[in-house]
Write an enzyme that holds these catalytic residues in place. Structure first.
Site, PDB file in Angstrom:
ATOM      1  CG  ASP A 179      -2.176   1.017   1.187  1.00  0.00           C
ATOM      2  OD1 ASP A 179      -3.308   0.607   0.988  1.00  0.00           O
ATOM      3  OD2 ASP A 179      -1.837   2.379   1.032  1.00  0.00           O
ATOM      4  CG  ASN A 220     -12.388  -0.565   3.663  1.00  0.00           C
ATOM      5  OD1 ASN A 220     -12.906  -0.652   4.726  1.00  0.00           O
ATOM      6  ND2 ASN A 220     -11.046   0.072   3.683  1.00  0.00           N
ATOM      7  CD  GLU A 238      -9.038   6.262  -0.100  1.00  0.00           C
ATOM      8  OE1 GLU A 238      -7.896   5.835  -0.654  1.00  0.00           O
ATOM      9  OE2 GLU A 238      -8.944   6.722   1.194  1.00  0.00           O
ATOM     10  CB  VAL A 239      -9.248   1.703  -5.041  1.00  0.00           C
ATOM     11  CG1 VAL A 239      -8.941   1.045  -6.428  1.00  0.00           C
ATOM     12  CG2 VAL A 239      -8.166   2.489  -4.972  1.00  0.00           C
ATOM     13  CG  HIS A 271      -8.576  -3.051  -2.431  1.00  0.00           C
ATOM     14  ND1 HIS A 271      -9.393  -2.321  -3.271  1.00  0.00           N
ATOM     15  CD2 HIS A 271      -8.299  -2.052  -1.427  1.00  0.00           C
ATOM     16  CE1 HIS A 271     -10.099  -1.072  -2.528  1.00  0.00           C
ATOM     17  NE2 HIS A 271      -9.372  -1.333  -1.452  1.00  0.00           N
ATOM     18  CG  HIS A 323      -6.845  -2.920   3.306  1.00  0.00           C
ATOM     19  ND1 HIS A 323      -6.286  -1.719   2.929  1.00  0.00           N
ATOM     20  CD2 HIS A 323      -8.082  -2.545   2.448  1.00  0.00           C
ATOM     21  CE1 HIS A 323      -6.889  -0.940   2.141  1.00  0.00           C
ATOM     22  NE2 HIS A 323      -7.833  -1.271   2.112  1.00  0.00           N
TER      23      HIS A 323
HETATM   24  P1  AMP Z   1      -9.802   1.484   0.388  1.00  0.00           P
HETATM   25  O1  AMP Z   1      -9.968   2.722   1.075  1.00  0.00           O
HETATM   26  O2  AMP Z   1     -10.162   0.163   0.906  1.00  0.00           O
HETATM   27  O3  AMP Z   1     -10.293   1.606  -1.181  1.00  0.00           O
HETATM   28  O4  AMP Z   1      -8.145   1.544  -0.019  1.00  0.00           O
HETATM   29  C1  AMP Z   1      -7.685   1.755  -0.906  1.00  0.00           C
HETATM   30  C2  AMP Z   1      -6.158   1.841  -0.874  1.00  0.00           C
HETATM   31  O5  AMP Z   1      -5.340   2.006  -1.931  1.00  0.00           O
HETATM   32  C3  AMP Z   1      -5.537   2.741   0.287  1.00  0.00           C
HETATM   33  O6  AMP Z   1      -5.132   2.236   1.353  1.00  0.00           O
HETATM   34  C4  AMP Z   1      -4.410   3.592  -0.612  1.00  0.00           C
HETATM   35  O7  AMP Z   1      -3.494   3.838  -0.017  1.00  0.00           O
HETATM   36  C5  AMP Z   1      -4.079   2.491  -1.633  1.00  0.00           C
HETATM   37  N1  AMP Z   1      -3.413   3.099  -2.945  1.00  0.00           N
HETATM   38  C6  AMP Z   1      -4.128   4.035  -3.641  1.00  0.00           C
HETATM   39  N2  AMP Z   1      -3.329   4.058  -4.925  1.00  0.00           N
HETATM   40  C7  AMP Z   1      -2.360   3.219  -4.446  1.00  0.00           C
HETATM   41  C8  AMP Z   1      -0.961   2.971  -5.515  1.00  0.00           C
HETATM   42  N3  AMP Z   1      -0.979   3.489  -6.624  1.00  0.00           N
HETATM   43  N4  AMP Z   1      -0.251   2.004  -5.077  1.00  0.00           N
HETATM   44  C9  AMP Z   1      -0.689   1.444  -3.622  1.00  0.00           C
HETATM   45  N5  AMP Z   1      -1.558   1.672  -3.028  1.00  0.00           N
HETATM   46  C10 AMP Z   1      -2.470   2.687  -3.432  1.00  0.00           C
END
Ligand code: AMP
Length: 115
Positions: free
Chosen positions: A29, A86, A94-95, A99, A101
């Site tokens: 991350d 999440n 966020e993404v 995924h 964690h």
């Molecule tokens: P979530 O809030 O569960 O969607 O987590 C998204 C995670 O993706 C966050 O912990 C970010 O720090 C991580 N993240 C976003 N962009 C990148 C990236 N380019 N490389 C690695 N981690 C990322």
């Protein structure tokens, strides 16, 4: 448009990749919340747990098998770790690409703050 994680899978943007097989990738991350913070991602771009179907059962299982292996390789299998997925707004996803964690390397504290 491809998710940022698909772009990592396709080597279009850099990441510290620690695991890869035919269905799953694991990378550090970018904003770690613990000494070990790895994201484990299916190569199939499924936006969230709300979007999975029975066809995805195998890859969802693979995410956990990969998590076990990465935890061992990162030296936290015995000390312990937390797996977290999440989903949606209230969880702060966020993404929009599933995924898991993998967090560890210190005492992680209570699972959630109350409120
Ligand atoms: P979530 O809030 O569960 O969607 O987590 C998204 C995670 O993706 C966050 O912990 C970010 O720090 C991580 N993240 C976003 N962009 C990148 C990236 N380019 N490389 C690695 N981690 C990322």
């Amino acid at each position: 448009m491809a998710s940022i994680f698909t772009r990592i899978i396709n080597r279009e943007i850099p990441a510290e990749i620690v695991y890869e097989d035919d269905q799953v990738i694991g990378f550090k991350d970018i904003n770690p919340h613990a000494p070990v913070h790895i994201l484990i991602v299916p190569k199939k771009e499924i936006p969230s747990i709300n979007d999975v179907t029975s066809e995805d059962e195998a890859v969802l299982g693979r995410l956990l098998v990969a998590a076990q292996q990465i935890a061992k390789e990162q030296g936290i299998a015995e000390s312990g770790y937390r797996l977290l997925v999440n989903t949606g707004h209230d969880a702060g996803q966020e993404v929009q690409h599933i995924h898991v964690h993998l967090l560890g390397g210190r005492r992680l504290g209570p699972m959630l703050s109350r409120g």
